[in-house]
Scaffold this active site. Structure first.
Site, PDB file in Angstrom:
ATOM      1  N   ASN A   1       0.810  -1.224   0.000  1.00 51.54           N
ATOM      2  CA  ASN A   1       0.000   0.000   0.000  1.00 51.54           C
ATOM      3  C   ASN A   1       0.837   1.264   0.000  1.00 51.54           C
ATOM      4  O   ASN A   1       1.933   1.304   0.564  1.00 51.54           O
ATOM      5  CB  ASN A   1      -0.908   0.021   1.242  1.00 51.54           C
ATOM      6  CG  ASN A   1      -2.017  -1.005   1.137  1.00 51.54           C
ATOM      7  OD1 ASN A   1      -2.657  -1.143   0.095  1.00 51.54           O
ATOM      8  ND2 ASN A   1      -2.238  -1.753   2.214  1.00 51.54           N
ATOM      9  N   THR A   2       0.255   2.291  -0.633  1.00 53.94           N
ATOM     10  CA  THR A   2       0.852   3.630  -0.641  1.00 53.94           C
ATOM     11  C   THR A   2      -0.070   4.540   0.158  1.00 53.94           C
ATOM     12  O   THR A   2      -1.278   4.563  -0.085  1.00 53.94           O
ATOM     13  CB  THR A   2       0.978   4.124  -2.091  1.00 53.94           C
ATOM     14  OG1 THR A   2       1.931   3.303  -2.753  1.00 53.94           O
ATOM     15  CG2 THR A   2       1.415   5.574  -2.166  1.00 53.94           C
ATOM     16  N   VAL A   3       0.507   5.271   1.126  1.00 53.71           N
ATOM     17  CA  VAL A   3      -0.297   6.124   2.001  1.00 53.71           C
ATOM     18  C   VAL A   3       0.169   7.577   1.861  1.00 53.71           C
ATOM     19  O   VAL A   3       1.368   7.849   1.901  1.00 53.71           O
ATOM     20  CB  VAL A   3      -0.170   5.659   3.472  1.00 53.71           C
ATOM     21  CG1 VAL A   3      -1.051   6.492   4.378  1.00 53.71           C
ATOM     22  CG2 VAL A   3      -0.533   4.184   3.601  1.00 53.71           C
TER      23      VAL A   3
ATOM     24  N   PRO B   1      13.961   2.157   3.377  1.00 59.01           N
ATOM     25  CA  PRO B   1      13.677   3.500   3.894  1.00 59.01           C
ATOM     26  C   PRO B   1      12.581   3.498   4.950  1.00 59.01           C
ATOM     27  O   PRO B   1      12.627   4.293   5.905  1.00 59.01           O
ATOM     28  CB  PRO B   1      13.244   4.291   2.657  1.00 59.01           C
ATOM     29  CG  PRO B   1      13.163   3.336   1.535  1.00 59.01           C
ATOM     30  CD  PRO B   1      13.834   2.070   1.930  1.00 59.01           C
ATOM     31  N   ASP B   2      11.613   2.575   4.842  1.00 62.07           N
ATOM     32  CA  ASP B   2      10.546   2.518   5.856  1.00 62.07           C
ATOM     33  C   ASP B   2      11.124   2.219   7.240  1.00 62.07           C
ATOM     34  O   ASP B   2      10.651   2.725   8.260  1.00 62.07           O
ATOM     35  CB  ASP B   2       9.487   1.466   5.478  1.00 62.07           C
ATOM     36  CG  ASP B   2      10.080   0.077   5.247  1.00 62.07           C
ATOM     37  OD1 ASP B   2      11.228  -0.025   4.757  1.00 62.07           O
ATOM     38  OD2 ASP B   2       9.391  -0.921   5.548  1.00 62.07           O
TER      39      ASP B   2
HETATM   40  N1  LIG Z   1      -6.321  -2.655   9.055  1.00 55.51           N
HETATM   41  C1  LIG Z   1      -5.986  -3.759   8.373  1.00 55.51           C
HETATM   42  N2  LIG Z   1      -6.684  -4.922   8.513  1.00 55.51           N
HETATM   43  C2  LIG Z   1      -6.340  -6.023   7.836  1.00 55.51           C
HETATM   44  N3  LIG Z   1      -5.316  -6.102   7.001  1.00 55.51           N
HETATM   45  C3  LIG Z   1      -4.592  -4.999   6.821  1.00 55.51           C
HETATM   46  C4  LIG Z   1      -4.876  -3.763   7.481  1.00 55.51           C
HETATM   47  N4  LIG Z   1      -3.958  -2.851   7.092  1.00 55.51           N
HETATM   48  C5  LIG Z   1      -3.144  -3.473   6.236  1.00 55.51           C
HETATM   49  N5  LIG Z   1      -3.528  -4.770   6.071  1.00 55.51           N
HETATM   50  C6  LIG Z   1      -2.871  -5.781   5.272  1.00 55.51           C
HETATM   51  O1  LIG Z   1      -1.605  -5.989   5.868  1.00 55.51           O
HETATM   52  C7  LIG Z   1      -0.611  -6.157   4.875  1.00 55.51           C
HETATM   53  C8  LIG Z   1       0.414  -5.112   5.031  1.00 55.51           C
HETATM   54  O2  LIG Z   1      -0.165  -3.885   4.736  1.00 55.51           O
HETATM   55  P1  LIG Z   1       0.677  -2.552   4.844  1.00 55.51           P
HETATM   56  O3  LIG Z   1       1.030  -2.334   6.281  1.00 55.51           O
HETATM   57  O4  LIG Z   1      -0.067  -1.468   4.156  1.00 55.51           O
HETATM   58  O5  LIG Z   1       1.958  -3.034   4.025  1.00 55.51           O
HETATM   59  P2  LIG Z   1       3.089  -2.249   3.246  1.00 55.51           P
HETATM   60  O6  LIG Z   1       3.479  -1.078   4.122  1.00 55.51           O
HETATM   61  O7  LIG Z   1       4.178  -3.249   3.106  1.00 55.51           O
HETATM   62  O8  LIG Z   1       2.537  -1.821   1.930  1.00 55.51           O
HETATM   63  C9  LIG Z   1      -1.305  -6.089   3.521  1.00 55.51           C
HETATM   64  O9  LIG Z   1      -1.523  -7.400   3.068  1.00 55.51           O
HETATM   65  C10 LIG Z   1      -2.603  -5.357   3.836  1.00 55.51           C
HETATM   66  O10 LIG Z   1      -3.648  -5.744   2.977  1.00 55.51           O
HETATM   67  C1  LIG Z   2      11.954  -5.355   4.477  1.00 53.99           C
HETATM   68  C2  LIG Z   2      11.085  -4.573   3.506  1.00 53.99           C
HETATM   69  C3  LIG Z   2      10.765  -5.436   2.300  1.00 53.99           C
HETATM   70  C4  LIG Z   2       9.767  -4.201   4.232  1.00 53.99           C
HETATM   71  O1  LIG Z   2       8.919  -3.549   3.316  1.00 53.99           O
HETATM   72  P1  LIG Z   2       7.326  -3.392   3.524  1.00 53.99           P
HETATM   73  O2  LIG Z   2       6.834  -4.589   4.240  1.00 53.99           O
HETATM   74  O3  LIG Z   2       7.135  -2.133   4.357  1.00 53.99           O
HETATM   75  O4  LIG Z   2       6.768  -3.199   2.165  1.00 53.99           O
HETATM   76  C5  LIG Z   2      11.787  -3.240   3.090  1.00 53.99           C
HETATM   77  O5  LIG Z   2      12.141  -2.517   4.226  1.00 53.99           O
HETATM   78  C6  LIG Z   2      13.008  -3.478   2.232  1.00 53.99           C
HETATM   79  O6  LIG Z   2      12.909  -3.678   1.047  1.00 53.99           O
HETATM   80  N1  LIG Z   2      14.221  -3.454   2.870  1.00 53.99           N
HETATM   81  C7  LIG Z   2      15.484  -3.606   2.192  1.00 53.99           C
HETATM   82  C8  LIG Z   2      16.430  -4.480   2.952  1.00 53.99           C
HETATM   83  C9  LIG Z   2      16.725  -4.051   4.387  1.00 53.99           C
HETATM   84  O7  LIG Z   2      15.984  -3.279   4.990  1.00 53.99           O
HETATM   85  O8  LIG Z   2      17.747  -4.501   4.925  1.00 53.99           O
HETATM   86  K   LIG Z   3       5.636  -0.448   5.814  1.00 50.98           K
END
Ligand SMILES: Nc1ncnc2c1ncn2[C@@H]1O[C@H](COP(=O)(O)OP(=O)(O)O)[C@@H](O)[C@H]1O
Ligand SMILES: CC(C)(COP(=O)(O)O)[C@@H](O)C(=O)NCCC(=O)O
Ligand SMILES: [K+]
Length: 256
Positions: free
Chosen positions: A11-13, A108-109
């Site tokens: 997801n993109t926020v 970066p996250d």
């Molecule tokens: N409030 C929620 N309830 C259930 N599932 C969620 C919720 N928020 C995110 N997810 C799910 O958790 C997973 C991680 O989401 P998210 O934290 O947005 O991931 P990322 O930051 O890696 O894009 C995804 O599969 C998403 O669909």
């Molecule tokens: C570990 C991750 C895949 C997590 O990403 P996300 O679940 O937030 O999409 C991301 O932080 C990433 O690609 N990291 C690179 C390798 C590292 O952090 O060491």
């Molecule tokens: K994240």
């Protein structure tokens, strides 16, 4: 006003920060082919819907997907006339640089979570982020990211079971009523839910033992509250931690 953008692998926020609070949080799926015009159509529809009339002067981006950054840069330039800060790029400094093996490109996250958590709590922390991957970020006493853990994400694990085993359906994660499932779906949900409770507990215990100092555990990501229900995993849950970290890094660079 600042537009903070956090692109995860799923997801993109977007969040608008007025200097004191977030005015709104908008979520879309992450897709590298989305154009600057498509971002703006989506963004402008939603801000109008929420009745938010603001002028964006600054944009900061954290993206775990490098390919989306190009279109987001065009978006910031075309619609807000600004050059975004991109976390991980040389012109975006971190309050405290990470201490990791040479050549490692930390997500970066994770750097943003570190900055956000340190600003709120000080050091000696474990940040557990339930995203596409489940990560633990260790934040040292001085606020440096000093490493951690990357495990498969909760939904990724459920999806992998479904993809690999012909008889296993697609199921959503939830707190199962019991550990011993008496049907396929309950068995899968139990495996993933209680499995992750054990994974997070076990990892935090081992990190604490290795780090050898008391540490606070902060949970973040959409699924953190679900996991907090079943067990005593976190000292705090903060679903805005990544966004908060983006404002901290933005402030730090603005103040020079
Ligand atoms: N409030 C929620 N309830 C259930 N599932 C969620 C919720 N928020 C995110 N997810 C799910 O958790 C997973 C991680 O989401 P998210 O934290 O947005 O991931 P990322 O930051 O890696 O894009 C995804 O599969 C998403 O669909
Ligand atoms: C570990 C991750 C895949 C997590 O990403 P996300 O679940 O937030 O999409 C991301 O932080 C990433 O690609 N990291 C690179 C390798 C590292 O952090 O060491
Ligand atoms: K994240």
């Amino acid at each position: 006003m600042l537009l903070a953008i956090d692109c995860g692998n799923t997801n993109t926020v977007f969040s608008i920060w007025d200097g004191e609070k977030f005015l709104c949080t908008l979520r879309t799926s992450t897709h590298h082919a989305r154009t600057a015009d498509a971002y703006f159509t989506w963004y402008s529809t939603l801000v109008k819907h929420y009745g938010i009339e603001v002028t964006i002067t600054d944009v900061i981006i954290s993206s775990t997907v490098p390919r989306v950054v190009f279109n987001l840069r065009v978006f910031a330039d075309r619609f807000f006339g600004c050059r975004p800060m991109v976390v991980g790029k040389p012109d975006c400094a971190l309050p405290v640089p990470p201490r990791v093996d040479a050549g490692t490109l930390v997500g970066p996250d994770r750097l943003v979570n570190t900055a956000g958590a340190f600003a709120r709590h000080g050091g000696d922390l474990i940040v557990v982020d339930f995203g596409t991957a489940t990560t633990c970020d260790v934040v040292a006493e001085d606020g440096a990211y000093v490493g951690g853990v990357i495990a498969p994400g909760v939904n990724l694990s459920l999806e992998a079971l479904h993809m690999a085993a012909a008889a296993l359906p697609h199921v959503d994660v939830t707190t199962p009523p019991r550990v011993i499932g008496t049907n396929t779906v309950d068995c899968m949900q139990s495996g993933v839910y209680w499995g992750y409770v054990g994974l997070v507990k076990g990892l935090c215990e081992k990190i604490r033992a290795e780090y050898a100092r008391p540490m606070k555990v902060i949970g973040t990501g959409g699924l953190a509250p679900l996991f907090a229900q079943g067990a005593d995993l976190f000292d705090e849950i903060e679903d805005d931690l990544t966004m908060h970290g983006l404002t901290v890094i933005h402030d730090y660079n603005k103040k020079g």
